[in-house]
Design an enzyme around this catalytic site. Structure first.
Site, PDB file in Angstrom:
ATOM      1  CE  LYS A 172      -2.007   3.148   3.178  1.00 39.44           C
ATOM      2  NZ  LYS A 172      -2.827   3.326   4.556  1.00 39.44           N
ATOM      3  NE  ARG A 195       0.790  12.452   6.327  1.00 45.82           N
ATOM      4  CZ  ARG A 195       0.924  13.815   6.836  1.00 45.82           C
ATOM      5  NH1 ARG A 195      -0.268  14.215   7.293  1.00 45.82           N
ATOM      6  NH2 ARG A 195       2.222  14.235   6.730  1.00 45.82           N
ATOM      7  CB  CYS A 225      -4.541   7.072  10.309  1.00 45.37           C
ATOM      8  SG  CYS A 225      -4.680   5.606   9.889  1.00 45.37           S
ATOM      9  CB  VAL A 256       2.363  18.668   4.712  1.00 48.45           C
ATOM     10  CG1 VAL A 256       1.246  17.361   4.908  1.00 48.45           C
ATOM     11  CG2 VAL A 256       1.158  19.873   4.663  1.00 48.45           C
ATOM     12  CG  ASP A 257       5.052  22.381   8.677  1.00 46.24           C
ATOM     13  OD1 ASP A 257       3.865  22.488   8.264  1.00 46.24           O
ATOM     14  OD2 ASP A 257       5.442  22.918   9.795  1.00 46.24           O
ATOM     15  CB  ILE A 293       7.996   7.239  13.781  1.00 49.39           C
ATOM     16  CG1 ILE A 293       9.038   6.433  13.613  1.00 49.39           C
ATOM     17  CG2 ILE A 293       7.609   7.960  12.338  1.00 49.39           C
ATOM     18  CD1 ILE A 293      10.370   6.806  13.257  1.00 49.39           C
TER      19      ILE A 293
END
Length: 426
Positions: free
Chosen positions: A22, A94, A118, A125-126, A332
């Site tokens: 995926k 996303r 999610c 997304v900087d 993470i």
């Protein structure tokens, strides 16, 4: 709303084919926007997320031919009719945000909604936007949309990511293929899916070197061509089934497994007392546990080649049954222990302290109704349910369908007592 009913206690035995990845497929599909020639993808996973993305691509003008149930997907972006990716579609997933860079690279402008997906922490997304700006894009964020323009095209740039980001690395790599000059990415992510994307783009005529290392170089080209490409096997799906077999016990062989990409997981399973036979040449992983007690193992999630965050929830489910105490540290993403209270409903002993979870193994899990909160959390509940005594009901499995293809069929073929039902939550 669908749910899964699982009667635990049955060991698993048999072979499970691993589907296409995926996390690779979603970026490969977006690559079709970079060329006016047709692309054919084989080993494409049939998932809610890949279907969502296909719908978005159709909105942009891409011709999509992908019959239901088929693992071959044809995409043709010969003529783009729109460069606007609306909120109604991007919010579902996303990865849809990654159309921004390719649209700007090819068309010179794009308007893309900020992403959904999610609910795992902030996940900003900087880094994506900073990279596009470094390549000469003019960006504005207005009313939840990113409006980007590069009228004279994107230009190569030297980009040093402040943190390792898979999404930003892939997004920038896609956009840079058509930029003027060379783009150098430092502190790039090293995930196998990034190598897969680079292989496909190079097959299309891109000039990318260094994928899979911290420094990636992309020499921009005038145009890309069409190709036929096979999506790499899904290491997260393979790891999930490996942990399901370890939790339930039995003897399961995974066929078409990306063995080289799963070194950290294989090492942790062996440390936990599970017998793992991995054959890279044959692309198989055999998991065996017949009555051997599990040992508690601690870990920290890390960027590849470390232990993947996308297998953290599954490993926690396994550790609920281990002898001793394990400490699982998530480095993470923030807020990625939402499965812990649901596992506790099955009798697990888990204490969450910030980015750390302390798991004290118990002798037996007991069935209960539970609720999926995100993709990986949902499958951890399935793993726990396979080992629990009694009938576990996992509600809200639409999360599961976003990332796992025919999960209940594959487990059922190995002896799991698992059934999908529709209706009200239980």
């Amino acid at each position: 709303m669908d749910r899964l009913h699982i009667i635990g206690g049955s060991p698993l035995s048999g072979r499970i084919p691993v589907s296409g990845a995926k996390n690779s497929a979603l970026k490969l599909m977006v690559a079709c926007l970079l060329t006016d020639q047709p692309i054919e993808f084989t080993n494409m996973p049939n998932l809610a997320d890949t279907r969502f993305l296909a719908q978005l691509l159709e909105t942009l003008g891409v011709e999509v031919y992908w019959p239901r149930g088929s693992s071959t997907c044809h995409l043709n972006a010969a003529e783009l009719k729109s460069t606007i990716a609306p909120y109604e579609q991007v919010r579902k997933m996303r990865a849809s945000f990654n159309v921004l860079g390719p649209l700007v690279a090819r068309s010179g402008h794009a308007t893309v909604s900020l992403p959904g997906g999610c609910a795992i922490g902030a996940r900003p997304v900087d880094l994506h936007l900073q990279a596009l700006e470094a390549m000469g894009a003019d960006l504005r964020v207005e009313q939840g949309y990113v409006k980007a323009a590069a009228i004279h095209g994107l230009k190569g740039a030297h980009i040093n990511f402040s943190t390792v980001s898979v999404g930003a690395t892939e997004h920038t790599m896609l956009a840079a293929t058509l930029a003027k000059g060379e783009t150098i990415l430092e502190n790039a992510a090293r995930e196998p899916e990034i190598e897969d994307l680079a292989h496909c783009l190079n097959q299309m005529g891109a000039q990318i070197t260094g994928a899979g290392t911290p420094i990636i170089r992309i020499k921009g080209v005038e145009a890309l061509k069409g190709t036929t490409y096979s999506v790499m096997p899904d290491r997260i799906e393979a790891g999930t089934f490996a942990m399901a077999a370890a939790a339930a016990g039995g003897d399961v062989t995974l066929d078409g497994a990306p063995v080289a990409a799963l070194g950290a997981m294989i090492a942790k399973l062996r440390e936990a007392g599970v017998t793992v036979d991995a054959d890279e040449a044959a692309s198989t992983i055999r998991i065996r546990r017949n009555g051997t007690p599990l040992k508690a193992v601690s870990l920290s999630t890390q960027p590849h080649p470390g232990f993947p965050t996308d297998l953290q929830a599954q490993f926690m489910a396994l550790m609920t049954l281990a002898s001793g105490t394990s400490i699982i540290r998530e480095t993470i993403f923030e807020n990625r222990f939402m499965h812990a209270p649901e596992l506790a409903r099955l009798g697990a002993d888990i204490t969450v302290r910030g980015q750390e979870a302390v798991v004290k193994g118990v002798a037996q899990l007991t069935a209960a109704p539970v609720m999926a909160t995100d993709l990986r959390a949902s499958v951890s509940l399935v793993i726990a349910g396979l080992a629990a005594q009694g009938e576990t009901v996992v509600n809200r499995i639409y999360h599961l369908d976003r990332g796992f293809e025919r999960l209940e069929e594959k487990l059922g073929a190995c002896g799991a007592r698992i059934e999908r039902r529709s209706g009200e939550e239980e």
